[in-house]
Design a protein around this motif. Structure first.
Motif, PDB file in Angstrom:
ATOM      1  N   ASP A  97      16.602 145.136  18.066  1.00  0.00           N
ATOM      2  CA  ASP A  97      15.738 146.149  18.692  1.00  0.00           C
ATOM      3  C   ASP A  97      16.501 147.010  19.691  1.00  0.00           C
ATOM      4  O   ASP A  97      16.237 148.201  19.818  1.00  0.00           O
ATOM      5  CB  ASP A  97      14.569 145.465  19.401  1.00  0.00           C
ATOM      6  CG  ASP A  97      13.802 144.560  18.460  1.00  0.00           C
ATOM      7  OD1 ASP A  97      13.553 144.984  17.324  1.00  0.00           O
ATOM      8  OD2 ASP A  97      13.488 143.431  18.859  1.00  0.00           O
TER       9      ASP A  97
ATOM     10  N   ASN B  25       8.052 151.737  22.794  1.00  0.00           N
ATOM     11  CA  ASN B  25       7.247 150.637  22.266  1.00  0.00           C
ATOM     12  C   ASN B  25       8.026 149.863  21.207  1.00  0.00           C
ATOM     13  O   ASN B  25       8.703 150.458  20.374  1.00  0.00           O
ATOM     14  CB  ASN B  25       5.952 151.169  21.627  1.00  0.00           C
ATOM     15  CG  ASN B  25       4.970 151.649  22.678  1.00  0.00           C
ATOM     16  OD1 ASN B  25       4.724 150.970  23.669  1.00  0.00           O
ATOM     17  ND2 ASN B  25       4.442 152.837  22.482  1.00  0.00           N
ATOM     18  N   VAL B  26       7.895 148.557  21.262  1.00  0.00           N
ATOM     19  CA  VAL B  26       8.428 147.693  20.203  1.00  0.00           C
ATOM     20  C   VAL B  26       7.290 146.770  19.801  1.00  0.00           C
ATOM     21  O   VAL B  26       6.697 146.107  20.649  1.00  0.00           O
ATOM     22  CB  VAL B  26       9.627 146.854  20.699  1.00  0.00           C
ATOM     23  CG1 VAL B  26      10.091 145.916  19.597  1.00  0.00           C
ATOM     24  CG2 VAL B  26      10.763 147.754  21.153  1.00  0.00           C
ATOM     25  N   SER B  27       6.943 146.769  18.532  1.00  0.00           N
ATOM     26  CA  SER B  27       5.849 145.924  18.074  1.00  0.00           C
ATOM     27  C   SER B  27       6.285 145.133  16.852  1.00  0.00           C
ATOM     28  O   SER B  27       6.953 145.659  15.964  1.00  0.00           O
ATOM     29  CB  SER B  27       4.621 146.769  17.731  1.00  0.00           C
ATOM     30  OG  SER B  27       3.638 145.947  17.142  1.00  0.00           O
ATOM     31  N   MET B  28       5.881 143.879  16.828  1.00  0.00           N
ATOM     32  CA  MET B  28       6.219 143.038  15.679  1.00  0.00           C
ATOM     33  C   MET B  28       4.994 142.818  14.793  1.00  0.00           C
ATOM     34  O   MET B  28       5.015 141.973  13.904  1.00  0.00           O
ATOM     35  CB  MET B  28       6.776 141.703  16.171  1.00  0.00           C
ATOM     36  CG  MET B  28       8.053 141.892  16.972  1.00  0.00           C
ATOM     37  SD  MET B  28       8.594 140.421  17.832  1.00  0.00           S
ATOM     38  CE  MET B  28       9.193 139.438  16.473  1.00  0.00           C
ATOM     39  N   GLY B  29       3.943 143.567  15.047  1.00  0.00           N
ATOM     40  CA  GLY B  29       2.750 143.443  14.207  1.00  0.00           C
ATOM     41  C   GLY B  29       2.341 144.798  13.697  1.00  0.00           C
ATOM     42  O   GLY B  29       3.083 145.762  13.800  1.00  0.00           O
TER      43      GLY B  29
ATOM     44  N   SER C  41       4.206 142.936  20.952  1.00  0.00           N
ATOM     45  CA  SER C  41       3.109 142.116  20.420  1.00  0.00           C
ATOM     46  C   SER C  41       3.514 141.545  19.069  1.00  0.00           C
ATOM     47  O   SER C  41       4.314 142.142  18.348  1.00  0.00           O
ATOM     48  CB  SER C  41       1.838 142.953  20.287  1.00  0.00           C
ATOM     49  OG  SER C  41       2.098 144.083  19.493  1.00  0.00           O
TER      50      SER C  41
ATOM     51  N   LYS D 257       7.461 145.656  11.511  1.00  0.00           N
ATOM     52  CA  LYS D 257       7.986 145.798  12.866  1.00  0.00           C
ATOM     53  C   LYS D 257       8.234 147.275  13.114  1.00  0.00           C
ATOM     54  O   LYS D 257       8.564 148.021  12.178  1.00  0.00           O
ATOM     55  CB  LYS D 257       9.276 144.999  13.012  1.00  0.00           C
ATOM     56  CG  LYS D 257       9.732 144.851  14.439  1.00  0.00           C
ATOM     57  CD  LYS D 257      10.744 143.737  14.594  1.00  0.00           C
ATOM     58  CE  LYS D 257      11.214 143.678  16.042  1.00  0.00           C
ATOM     59  NZ  LYS D 257      12.217 142.661  16.263  1.00  0.00           N
TER      60      LYS D 257
ATOM     61  N   PRO E 233       1.989 138.973  15.632  1.00  0.00           N
ATOM     62  CA  PRO E 233       0.892 138.190  15.046  1.00  0.00           C
ATOM     63  C   PRO E 233       1.253 136.708  14.966  1.00  0.00           C
ATOM     64  O   PRO E 233       2.421 136.371  14.769  1.00  0.00           O
ATOM     65  CB  PRO E 233       0.733 138.785  13.639  1.00  0.00           C
ATOM     66  CG  PRO E 233       2.045 139.397  13.313  1.00  0.00           C
ATOM     67  CD  PRO E 233       2.708 139.760  14.614  1.00  0.00           C
TER      68      PRO E 233
ATOM     69  N   SER F 293       1.342 143.799   8.584  1.00  0.00           N
ATOM     70  CA  SER F 293       1.672 142.397   8.809  1.00  0.00           C
ATOM     71  C   SER F 293       0.506 141.558   8.317  1.00  0.00           C
ATOM     72  O   SER F 293      -0.642 141.807   8.688  1.00  0.00           O
ATOM     73  CB  SER F 293       1.883 142.113  10.303  1.00  0.00           C
ATOM     74  OG  SER F 293       3.121 142.608  10.722  1.00  0.00           O
TER      75      SER F 293
END
Lengths: 424, 476
Positions: B137, B50-54, A67, B40, A69, B58
């Motif tokens: 990543d 899990n990989v999250s960029m938010g 996910s 991140k 933003p 952020s």
């Protein structure tokens, strides 16, 4: 922006996705005693985009996700680059495959709250007036307060047809009451209302003023030992959050909980009341766009439901219920007065009361408690309670009287036997 | 290498300068804080990746602060362009003029004096060795997966082993009539956590890592995963502790929690303004053992609470709070310092541009002493070694302690017996604990794995720590 995001997703050949849009406005006011120290307004828009990629491996089909933003004013090139990076990142986050929620475009659901007909400024003002209405004494007073009046407009769109939107309104805040007669002490309180319940807030402040005066009169912690403890208000909700957490599909899938429907999760030798809990949708949809209907989680101490979103529900082969943040509990059969006939320790304010759903431990340092030894009620301060719900749950007795907050409707008090207390 | 500028903030700077000029045509003072922060994270457990960029850290947006000659107001918003400046000006003016609309019955608005400050410019970034974004990543997930597998290999009694890496690049631009400040900060944290079950009860142990820097942190994470797993297995046989007062040795992590939760919150000077902190009455007095010297400062050490200037345009500092047991001063944001007639200490921090600035800690720690850890344990006849802080809550008004640690090891006649107790609640009166410190180790460690809230909200990144300490502590 959602249309631009959709076009960018298409251009990047990302076929499975979900977008959450949140627009919010707020009026925020900060008080020190009877002076407004600062006023703020916010006007915010955020998008969160989740992208998914299917991967075929020797072990089977996987779904990777990530996910990211997205911000207003992002140029198309930056937007596409951001989505491309998220899609690439998703290739390293492969988990068991599941399908996103399927849905359709549904009519916008406006907020039914009376706050929706006011400006945020007006909502902040009337709740502020209610908060200070009982603040009329010199010896015990509201030391400081913060009020946040917030209107949110949310939308969830995904690649499987979900397109739902709704509005929500809330006024929340916190205040500190100080008493300078006797010992100089304070108590902390927070509130959150979906409706302009000015009378309830006024009453809560009045109660807080009374309790803070009692804290000023308290000087000693209780003696160390075990007590019948009566928890009240938000602490009842915190205690019962154990069952909501343990029945979450994510916790079960990861084997942190072995709950399954039909289990007598409250134990088998129950000497107190049998617990019934309903999950309540405060807003019409959750963040995945699942409609939140009220559901029975537990009935008479038996688990009826595992709950969760699309991913973990799919892993467990159950219906996705959505993610809830409110519960309703039927009141008990015992009047509070009767719960208080035998000796008890009733903590009413803690530094912080915490329920650990992993271990079952609940604990908090006591800022004010009422100790009844069978003859006299004495305010005490200091020390801490440190119990385990797995042991205490069999003895829970709930009050007939009700307590309501934005996330809890249920008994205002619960009695628990033999809770260890650290004291003098 | 230095963290580079944000292209977004560089592009927005001219329009923000234009907005500031227009605001200064209307008001005696205005400032703008612009933020472009990206968080991140990569996380691996037995069943999930899990990989999250938010995430919480952020944020991209702006907050304008205006002084209208008597009062302060703030307006937070997400978007600005040349076209939106006229509309924004009207919105900001409406916020500055909204007093009547929000003032509750019987409440006045506080009148402030005009702000004063000196001309200042700054432009800088923190150092890092390896940019996590450049590592990629795939490689980060692979290294975390290897850590997880090593943890799980310790015993088949382990339910899970989780490993994660989180990093934030936080770019800020602060503009005011006398200030033009730009900073670029990168912090990285990691953690390894193992989980085992004893019936329905889940036991966990974790080790956190942190750095003002980048993915070079992962080299440090390679050590110790097996130890974390073994502690979790030990916890399966832990016993409840009989409440009482004990002679305790605290690890640097537990010292850090005591420094931060029990004392640090009490010297946040916005609490002095509200008369909510007992510390205000004790400035110049002994509040701790003469062995204790305590610091807070974003400029003092390189950790996750570090930055060059705070969210109100005050340069970061190194503040000595307790000097050899005597409370010298607190830490403050700009408005609190104005009210109290003191100098701001660079501690005005916001969770993000969306939120108000409060007085907040940064990197907070006790200086090291001169004792050897083995001598400290050997000196305990009947006591406990407190390990692994889990949570804490401040009580600035009454200096009550509420801190929880995951476990305690029994010490008898100067030796660890192997008995382990869990969980442990620290309680009591802060000065009693700090004055009872009789030994401090000759090394210190800081950790920034967690976050700090103001009450139950306003989360910011901090670090805390110190040496091993020996003290008498009431435990539950």
């Amino acid at each position: 922006m959602i249309d631009r995001i959709k076009k960018a997703l298409e251009a990047e050949e990302i076929g499975t996705w979900a977008v959450n849009e949140t627009r919010s406005e707020s009026a925020e006011v900060f008080f020190v005693k009877k002076n407004m120290d600062l006023k703020r307004r916010t006007d915010l828009t955020d998008w969160s985009v989740s992208v998914y990629r299917t991967m075929e491996t020797e072990g089977g089909k996987l779904l990777g996700s990530s996910s990211v933003p997205v911000y207003p004013g992002m140029e198309d090139a930056e937007l596409r680059q951001t989505l491309r990076e998220a899609y690439f990142a998703a290739s390293f986050a492969g988990n068991r495959y599941y399908d996103l929620i399927e849905g359709q475009r549904e009519p916008h659901e406006p907020s039914k709250s009376a706050f929706a007909h006011m400006t945020c400024e007006e909502a902040a003002r009337i709740m502020g007036s209610a908060l200070f209405a009982s603040d009329t004494e010199d010896g015990v007073f509201v030391n400081s307060a913060e009020i946040f009046a917030i209107k949110r407009s949310c939308r969830v769109v995904n690649s499987r047809g979900v397109d739902v939107s709704w509005d929500a309104c809330e006024v929340r805040g916190e205040y500190v009451v100080q008493c300078v007669e006797g010992r100089d002490v304070e108590t902390y309180h927070s509130f959150a209302y979906g409706e302009p319940n000015t009378e309830e807030l006024r009453r809560d402040v009045e109660k807080s003023l009374r309790e803070t005066r009692d804290r000023a009169a308290a000087s000693e912690p209780p003696k160390a030992g075990t007590y019948r403890v009566i928890l009240t208000g938000d602490h009842v909700e915190e205690l019962l959050s154990y069952y909501v957490a343990r029945s979450g599909a994510g916790m079960v899938y990861q084997h942190y909980s072995d709950y399954k429907p039909g289990d007598p999760v409250q134990g088998t030798d129950i000497t107190g009341d049998r617990l019934t809990v309903e999950l309540v949708g405060v807003e019409p949809f959750d963040a995945e766009g699942i409609r939140l209907t009220d559901r029975t989680l537990m009935e008479n101490g038996e688990l009826k439901l595992l709950h969760g979103g699309a991913r973990f529900a799919s892993y467990l082969g159950i219906e996705p219920t959505g993610t809830y943040r409110a519960i309703r509990v039927p009141t008990g059969s015992t009047p509070l007065e009767e719960l208080k006939r035998e000796p008890y320790l009733q903590p009413v304010t803690f530094s912080d009361f915490q329920m650990d759903p992993m271990s079952g431990h609940f604990a908090g340092e006591i800022r004010l408690a009422y100790l009844f030894d069978g003859h006299t009620v004495t305010p005490v301060t200091g020390g801490s309670i440190n119990g385990n719900l797995m042991e205490a749950q069999k003895t829970m007795r709930f009050s007939q009287e009700r307590y309501v907050s934005s996330t809890y409707t249920g008994p205002c008090a619960v009695s628990l036997e033999n809770v260890p207390v650290a004291g003098k | 290498m230095k963290v580079p500028d944000s292209p977004f903030l560089t592009a927005k700077k001219p329009v923000l300068e234009a907005l500031l000029r227009k605001l200064l045509d209307r008001y005696p003072f205005a400032s703008i804080l612009a933020q472009d922060a990206s968080q991140k994270s990569c996380a691996v457990s037995r069943r999930l990746t899990n990989v999250s960029m938010g995430g919480r850290f952020s944020a991209r947006g702006f907050v304008v602060k205006v002084f209208d000659g008597e009062h302060w107001s703030e307006h937070s918003f997400s978007h600005i362009s040349e076209e939106t400046v006229p509309e924004l000006l009207e919105q900001i003016s409406a916020t500055a003029a909204m007093s009547k609309a929000v003032l509750p019955d019987g409440i006045r608005e506080r009148v402030y004096a005009a702000p004063k400050s000196e001309k200042l410019t700054f432009h800088g970034g923190t150092d890092y060795e390896v940019d996590p974004d450049e590592v990629g990543d795939g490689q980060i997930v692979a290294r975390l997966t290897a850590l997880r597998d090593r943890g799980l290999a310790v015993s088949d009694k382990l339910l899970d082993c989780q490993a994660n890496l989180v990093w934030q690049k936080n770019h800020k631009l602060y503009l005011a009539p006398d200030r033009e400040l730009e900073q670029n900060v990168l912090w990285t944290t990691g953690a390894v956590l193992t989980v085992a079950a004893k019936g329905q009860e889940i036991k966990m142990s974790r080790k956190s890592f942190s750095a003002l820097g980048g993915a070079e942190l992962m080299d440090r994470m390679d050590a110790g995963v097996e130890d974390v797993a073994r502690v979790t297995l030990e916890l399966l046989d832990s016993q409840p502790l009989t409440p009482g007062e004990y002679e305790c040795v605290c690890t640097p992590e537990v010292t850090g929690m005591i420094v931060h939760e029990a004392f640090g919150h009490g010297v946040e000077m916005d609490m002095f303004v509200k008369k909510r902190a007992l510390a205000e009455k004790y400035v110049g007095e002994y509040v701790a053992s003469p062995l204790v010297t305590m610091h807070d400062g974003a400029a003092a050490v390189p950790e996750t609470g570090s930055y060059f200037f705070d969210d109100e345009g005050t340069m970061a500092q190194d503040t000595v709070i307790i000097e050899k047991g005597v409370l010298r001063r607190g830490i403050s944001d700009y408005l609190s310092a104005m009210t109290l007639g003191t100098a701001p200490t660079g501690n005005g921090r916001r969770e993000s541009y969306r939120r108000k600035a409060y007085t907040r800690m940064t990197n907070t720690w006790f200086e090291a002493g001169s004792d050897k850890v083995e001598d400290m344990i050997a000196s305990v006849k009947d006591g406990l070694l407190l390990c692994e802080p889990s949570s804490g809550m401040e009580d600035p008004k009454n200096w009550g302690i509420q801190c929880m640690v995951s476990y305690a090891r029994e010490i008898k006649d100067g030796r660890l017996t192997g008995r382990i107790f869990s969980p442990i609640v620290l309680t009591g009166y802060v000065p009693d604990l700090l004055k009872s410190i009789t030994m401090m180790s000759d090394g210190l460690e800081l950790g920034g794995g967690g976050m700090c809230g103001k009450g139950y909200k306003e989360w910011v990144k901090v670090s805390d720590g110190g040496p091993w300490i020996k003290a008498r502590i009431r435990l539950g």
